[in-house]
Design an enzyme around this catalytic site. Structure first.
Site, PDB file in Angstrom:
ATOM      1  CB  THR A 298      -0.967   0.024   1.194  1.00 21.69           C
ATOM      2  OG1 THR A 298      -0.233   0.033   2.423  1.00 21.69           O
ATOM      3  CG2 THR A 298      -1.894  -1.175   1.164  1.00 21.69           C
TER       4      THR A 298
ATOM      5  CB  ILE B  17      -5.164   6.251  -0.726  1.00 17.56           C
ATOM      6  CG1 ILE B  17      -4.399   5.867  -2.004  1.00 17.56           C
ATOM      7  CG2 ILE B  17      -5.408   7.740  -0.684  1.00 17.56           C
ATOM      8  CD1 ILE B  17      -5.203   6.088  -3.281  1.00 17.56           C
ATOM      9  CG  HIS B  18      -2.075   2.918   3.920  1.00 18.39           C
ATOM     10  ND1 HIS B  18      -0.854   2.557   3.396  1.00 18.39           N
ATOM     11  CD2 HIS B  18      -1.842   3.998   4.711  1.00 18.39           C
ATOM     12  CE1 HIS B  18       0.093   3.369   3.863  1.00 18.39           C
ATOM     13  NE2 HIS B  18      -0.496   4.256   4.656  1.00 18.39           N
ATOM     14  CG  ASP B  19      -7.966   2.241   4.955  1.00 24.22           C
ATOM     15  OD1 ASP B  19      -7.221   1.296   5.280  1.00 24.22           O
ATOM     16  OD2 ASP B  19      -8.286   3.146   5.737  1.00 24.22           O
TER      17      ASP B  19
END
Length: 319
Positions: free
Chosen positions: A192, A238-240
């Site tokens: 990510t 923006i890991h999610d």
């Protein structure tokens, strides 16, 4: 047929973007959105979920589950130690739920309603998932899979040198989920971290005449400022959203079955994800971990999806 999805979120900017993206994606049926404490305290997470749903008013409303404090409390206020709720800038109006249901209850009921068909997208600490598994011990075998945003394999942590934020916030819950009989997929920082929204992206968002375009312009600048001040970065991770893309486009990722666990104590290693990679491991493989990713295609699909979602959300109305 759209895939049934439970979003478990702690919004948070990237959670909020992922939530809207999922609500308007044709490949997904979001059956529930449950909030969890993490980026923001539990009450704020629940308020933000209700505010986002009320603002966008999706054509099919999901069920909503509210957050409560982890058993041991939250050890830190906000990712990177910044107690900032970037969604405050949007000034979302929140309608109080008449009969709020605990997040873990909603998760149990939705999985039970469609055994084997529901993916839980865990974008925050794993508090709610662990509680749901405790509440209904058969649930781990009934959920389709748990797709987890968090952890590290070789990358450094993002809240301590050893730990990723979601794991650090509630390591006991994370350990319970890792050790459960559920089918689990982990999207760690190792992949990510490769995706950032830059200032170029900020200048090329969907038009602010759309509801989503206006919303993004309200919530992203405070996040960009936080990353610059704390990390010296000219953009935000923006890991999610990357983890959400793994639910929609699994073909963009290469996975390795690994034997993983989570450190629950220790002065230096609380929340660290540990994998038995010895030549002759003692642990059994229990989780599929993303190791490679087609970053360019993922970013293209993500930006295309944002543009589509912007037009689906409709125009920004005065007032």
């Amino acid at each position: 047929m759209p895939r049934k999805l439970i979003l478990d979120v702690d919004p948070g900017v990237d959670d909020a973007i992922a939530m809207v993206f999922a609500l308007y994606h044709p490949a997904l049926e979001v059956v529930a959105v449950t909030s969890v404490g993490g980026n923001v305290p539990p009450a704020v997470a629940s308020r933000n979920v209700s505010g986002i749903l009320g603002f966008f008013d999706p054509p099919r409303w999901p069920r909503v589950g509210v957050a409560s404090m982890p058993d041991d409390g939250l050890p830190v206020e906000g990712r990177y130690g910044l107690s900032i709720d970037c969604l405050e800038a949007a000034q979302l109006r929140v309608a109080e739920l008449r009969n709020p249901h605990p997040a873990e209850k909603v998760i149990c009921e939705e999985v039970r309603a469609a055994p084997g068909e529901v993916t839980i997208l865990a974008l925050g600490p794993l508090t709610n998932i662990a509680r749901a598994f405790r509440r209904d011990p058969e649930l781990p075998t009934l959920v389709g899979k748990v797709l987890i945003s968090g952890g590290t394999v070789s990358a450094a942590g993002n809240v301590t040198p050893a730990a990723e934020f979601n794991m650090y916030c509630d390591p006991k819950a994370a350990r319970e989920v890792f050790r459960s009989a559920s089918t689990k997929v982990l999207i760690p920082l190792d992949v990510t971290n490769r995706v950032m929204l830059s200032f170029d992206h900020l200048n090329n968002l969907p038009p602010e005449t759309t509801r989503l375009g206006w919303f993004l312009r309200a919530i992203l600048p405070p996040a960009f400022l936080s990353y610059r001040q704390r990390l010296g970065l000219e953009g935000i991770h923006i890991h999610d959203c990357v983890t959400l893309m793994a639910a929609i486009h699994p073909e963009l990722f290469e996975y390795e079955d690994m034997a993983g666990d989570v450190e629950t104590g220790g002065e230096l290693c609380r929340g660290a994800t540990v994998f038995d990679r010895r030549r002759v491991p003692d642990w059994q493989k229990n989780i599929a971990v993303a190791r490679k990713m087609d970053t360019a295609r993922l970013v293209d699909y993500f930006l295309e999806g944002l543009e589509r979602a912007a037009w689906e959300t409709g125009p920004m109305l005065p007032g």
